[in-house]
Design a protein around this motif. Structure first.
Motif, PDB file in Angstrom:
ATOM      1  N   TRP A  14     -53.729   4.177  26.171  1.00 30.11           N
ATOM      2  CA  TRP A  14     -54.498   5.384  26.483  1.00 30.11           C
ATOM      3  C   TRP A  14     -53.999   6.018  27.769  1.00 30.11           C
ATOM      4  O   TRP A  14     -53.551   5.317  28.678  1.00 30.11           O
ATOM      5  N   TRP A  15     -54.093   7.331  27.830  1.00 31.56           N
ATOM      6  CA  TRP A  15     -53.701   8.096  29.016  1.00 31.56           C
ATOM      7  C   TRP A  15     -54.878   8.955  29.484  1.00 31.56           C
ATOM      8  O   TRP A  15     -55.736   9.341  28.676  1.00 31.56           O
ATOM      9  N   PRO A  16     -54.917   9.301  30.770  1.00 30.59           N
ATOM     10  CA  PRO A  16     -55.909  10.281  31.228  1.00 30.59           C
ATOM     11  C   PRO A  16     -55.749  11.600  30.482  1.00 30.59           C
ATOM     12  O   PRO A  16     -54.646  11.966  30.065  1.00 30.59           O
ATOM     13  N   ALA A  17     -56.852  12.307  30.325  1.00 26.22           N
ATOM     14  CA  ALA A  17     -56.814  13.563  29.573  1.00 26.22           C
ATOM     15  C   ALA A  17     -55.820  14.545  30.170  1.00 26.22           C
ATOM     16  O   ALA A  17     -55.150  15.287  29.442  1.00 26.22           O
ATOM     17  N   ALA A  18     -55.691  14.551  31.489  1.00 23.82           N
ATOM     18  CA  ALA A  18     -54.807  15.513  32.153  1.00 23.82           C
ATOM     19  C   ALA A  18     -53.341  15.262  31.861  1.00 23.82           C
ATOM     20  O   ALA A  18     -52.504  16.137  32.108  1.00 23.82           O
ATOM     21  N   ALA A  19     -52.992  14.087  31.329  1.00 18.76           N
ATOM     22  CA  ALA A  19     -51.589  13.776  31.073  1.00 18.76           C
ATOM     23  C   ALA A  19     -51.029  14.547  29.888  1.00 18.76           C
ATOM     24  O   ALA A  19     -49.817  14.726  29.773  1.00 18.76           O
ATOM     25  N   ALA A  20     -51.890  14.987  28.993  1.00 20.46           N
ATOM     26  CA  ALA A  20     -51.431  15.746  27.830  1.00 20.46           C
ATOM     27  C   ALA A  20     -51.278  17.207  28.223  1.00 20.46           C
ATOM     28  O   ALA A  20     -52.203  17.821  28.744  1.00 20.46           O
ATOM     29  N   THR A  21     -50.123  17.756  27.978  1.00 15.21           N
ATOM     30  CA  THR A  21     -49.856  19.125  28.420  1.00 15.21           C
ATOM     31  C   THR A  21     -50.389  20.167  27.452  1.00 15.21           C
ATOM     32  O   THR A  21     -50.631  21.298  27.844  1.00 15.21           O
ATOM     33  N   LYS A  22     -50.588  19.801  26.187  1.00  9.34           N
ATOM     34  CA  LYS A  22     -51.088  20.774  25.223  1.00  9.34           C
ATOM     35  C   LYS A  22     -52.564  21.047  25.484  1.00  9.34           C
ATOM     36  O   LYS A  22     -53.334  20.140  25.780  1.00  9.34           O
ATOM     37  N   ALA A  23     -52.965  22.289  25.340  1.00  9.26           N
ATOM     38  CA  ALA A  23     -54.388  22.617  25.416  1.00  9.26           C
ATOM     39  C   ALA A  23     -55.101  21.928  24.273  1.00  9.26           C
ATOM     40  O   ALA A  23     -54.566  21.764  23.182  1.00  9.26           O
ATOM     41  N   ALA A  24     -56.333  21.508  24.541  1.00  9.00           N
ATOM     42  CA  ALA A  24     -57.076  20.743  23.540  1.00  9.00           C
ATOM     43  C   ALA A  24     -57.237  21.509  22.241  1.00  9.00           C
ATOM     44  O   ALA A  24     -57.313  20.911  21.175  1.00  9.00           O
ATOM     45  N   LEU A  30     -45.993  13.772  23.196  1.00  3.71           N
ATOM     46  CA  LEU A  30     -46.422  12.795  22.194  1.00  3.71           C
ATOM     47  C   LEU A  30     -47.883  12.394  22.362  1.00  3.71           C
ATOM     48  O   LEU A  30     -48.381  11.557  21.609  1.00  3.71           O
ATOM     49  N   LEU A  31     -48.566  12.974  23.332  1.00  7.32           N
ATOM     50  CA  LEU A  31     -49.964  12.629  23.588  1.00  7.32           C
ATOM     51  C   LEU A  31     -50.894  13.615  22.887  1.00  7.32           C
ATOM     52  O   LEU A  31     -50.608  14.809  22.821  1.00  7.32           O
ATOM     53  N   ALA A  32     -52.001  13.110  22.379  1.00  8.88           N
ATOM     54  CA  ALA A  32     -53.000  13.944  21.711  1.00  8.88           C
ATOM     55  C   ALA A  32     -54.334  13.782  22.429  1.00  8.88           C
ATOM     56  O   ALA A  32     -54.834  12.662  22.589  1.00  8.88           O
ATOM     57  N   THR A  33     -54.916  14.886  22.845  1.00  9.98           N
ATOM     58  CA  THR A  33     -56.162  14.870  23.601  1.00  9.98           C
ATOM     59  C   THR A  33     -57.360  14.614  22.694  1.00  9.98           C
ATOM     60  O   THR A  33     -57.435  15.135  21.583  1.00  9.98           O
ATOM     61  N   LEU A  34     -58.302  13.813  23.179  1.00 11.52           N
ATOM     62  CA  LEU A  34     -59.582  13.632  22.509  1.00 11.52           C
ATOM     63  C   LEU A  34     -60.689  14.232  23.364  1.00 11.52           C
ATOM     64  O   LEU A  34     -60.676  14.107  24.589  1.00 11.52           O
ATOM     65  N   ASN A  35     -61.633  14.890  22.706  1.00  8.83           N
ATOM     66  CA  ASN A  35     -62.803  15.455  23.353  1.00  8.83           C
ATOM     67  C   ASN A  35     -64.035  14.621  23.035  1.00  8.83           C
ATOM     68  O   ASN A  35     -64.114  13.981  21.979  1.00  8.83           O
ATOM     69  N   ALA A  36     -65.005  14.683  23.923  1.00 10.58           N
ATOM     70  CA  ALA A  36     -66.346  14.174  23.658  1.00 10.58           C
ATOM     71  C   ALA A  36     -67.298  15.356  23.652  1.00 10.58           C
ATOM     72  O   ALA A  36     -67.189  16.251  24.497  1.00 10.58           O
ATOM     73  N   TRP A  37     -68.209  15.365  22.699  1.00  8.46           N
ATOM     74  CA  TRP A  37     -69.219  16.417  22.580  1.00  8.46           C
ATOM     75  C   TRP A  37     -70.607  15.788  22.504  1.00  8.46           C
ATOM     76  O   TRP A  37     -70.766  14.696  21.952  1.00  8.46           O
ATOM     77  N   THR A  38     -71.606  16.469  23.000  1.00  8.32           N
ATOM     78  CA  THR A  38     -72.981  16.074  22.723  1.00  8.32           C
ATOM     79  C   THR A  38     -73.380  16.641  21.363  1.00  8.32           C
ATOM     80  O   THR A  38     -72.865  17.674  20.926  1.00  8.32           O
TER      81      THR A  38
END
Length: 290
Positions: free
Chosen positions: A269-279, A221-229
């Motif tokens: 919010w969860w740490p990024a590593a908690a989401a098992t799906k690849a970004a 149920l977790l969705a990863t967020l990325n940060a980009w420059t």
């Protein structure tokens, strides 16, 4: 000591400790930490209830990174905002096609997973089926049906495989919403005293009218967020330093502390590593997140 003074002392101590941890982790202070704010373009949930400012406040106080000037956009509007204004970094869902296209074109780069937000089970505020505290989505559904409760299927592509279908073949009460989209699913849940699923952050911005969230933290149920420059930003090095800060273990460890206004029980919010799906995992037809 007055409360404000005590708070300042505590913040200074935390900032000093964070600075030491970040230096040990290889995140050096930004070269112009006392300069103008970095311009951050983020999807709405990243700014909801001051989350991003809260997350970087100690590092800003320590001079590790500059302060932020934050603007929000739906993910579909990122490209237009980047064309119309000057930005230094972008934060959005990793799976969102508009962000992926910007990265593929080289408009944004250095993509790094920085946190994950939950989709949540939503039902009557009294939680008659006792879903709070369930270890995962399947356990929650088992409790619901054992209680004799009903589920409203929300036809969200990213969650479709997890939800039971309303075919009645197994005797479970599974209802179809009267229309497409999450608001129709919420209306049906409210009418029937049932449960459904949707993004936690957008749900918390609705008129909840007797419904409440049950956040259980199932990795599915977790969705990863990325940060980009932003590639053409003249402050790309500072933006990169901020992204390193967000991904640093000390910052990731603080994420579970944050709560949305008025909802102390639920982790937002969860740490990024908690989401098992690849970004970059494709979710065909998935609606763009808010």
């Amino acid at each position: 000591m007055h409360d404000s003074a005590a708070s300042n002392v505590m913040r200074s101590s935390r900032a000093a400790a964070l600075l030491a941890l970040l230096i040990l982790a290889g995140v050096a202070p930004a070269p112009h930490a006392d300069g103008p704010p970095l311009r951050a373009l983020v999807v709405t949930i990243v700014a909801q209830d001051g989350f991003l400012e809260w997350l970087v406040a100690d590092a800003v106080a320590a001079g590790t990174v500059p302060p932020l000037a934050i603007a929000t956009s739906h993910v579909r509007g990122l490209s237009a905002h980047l064309e119309e204004g000057e930005w230094d970094l972008v934060i959005a869902h990793a799976h969102a096609r508009p962000a992926q296209r910007l990265a593929a074109r080289g408009v944004i780069g250095d993509g790094t997973a920085v946190f994950a937000n939950p989709r949540t089970i939503i039902g009557p505020a009294s939680d008659p089926a006792g879903l709070r505290g369930a270890s995962d989505f399947d356990t929650a559904l088992s409790r619901l049906f054992a209680h004799g409760g009903c589920w409203v299927r929300h036809e969200h592509a990213g969650l479709a495989a997890l939800q039971p279908r309303p075919d009645g073949s197994d005797g479970r009460c599974v209802l179809a919403a009267d229309g497409p989209g999450p608001l129709a699913a919420l209306a049906a849940a409210r009418t029937h005293g049932a449960y459904t699923v949707w993004g936690y952050h957008p749900f918390m911005r609705t008129a909840r009218d007797g419904l409440a969230a049950v956040v259980i933290g199932d990795p599915r149920l977790l969705a990863t967020l990325n940060a980009w420059t932003v590639t053409d930003s003249p402050r790309r090095a500072e933006a990169r330093a901020l992204i390193h800060l967000l991904a640093a273990p000390a910052t990731q460890a603080r994420l579970p502390e944050f709560r949305l206004d008025g909802d102390t029980p639920n982790q937002a919010w969860w740490p990024a590593a908690a989401a098992t799906k690849a970004a970059s995992a494709p979710e065909a037809g998935q609606a763009s997140p808010p």
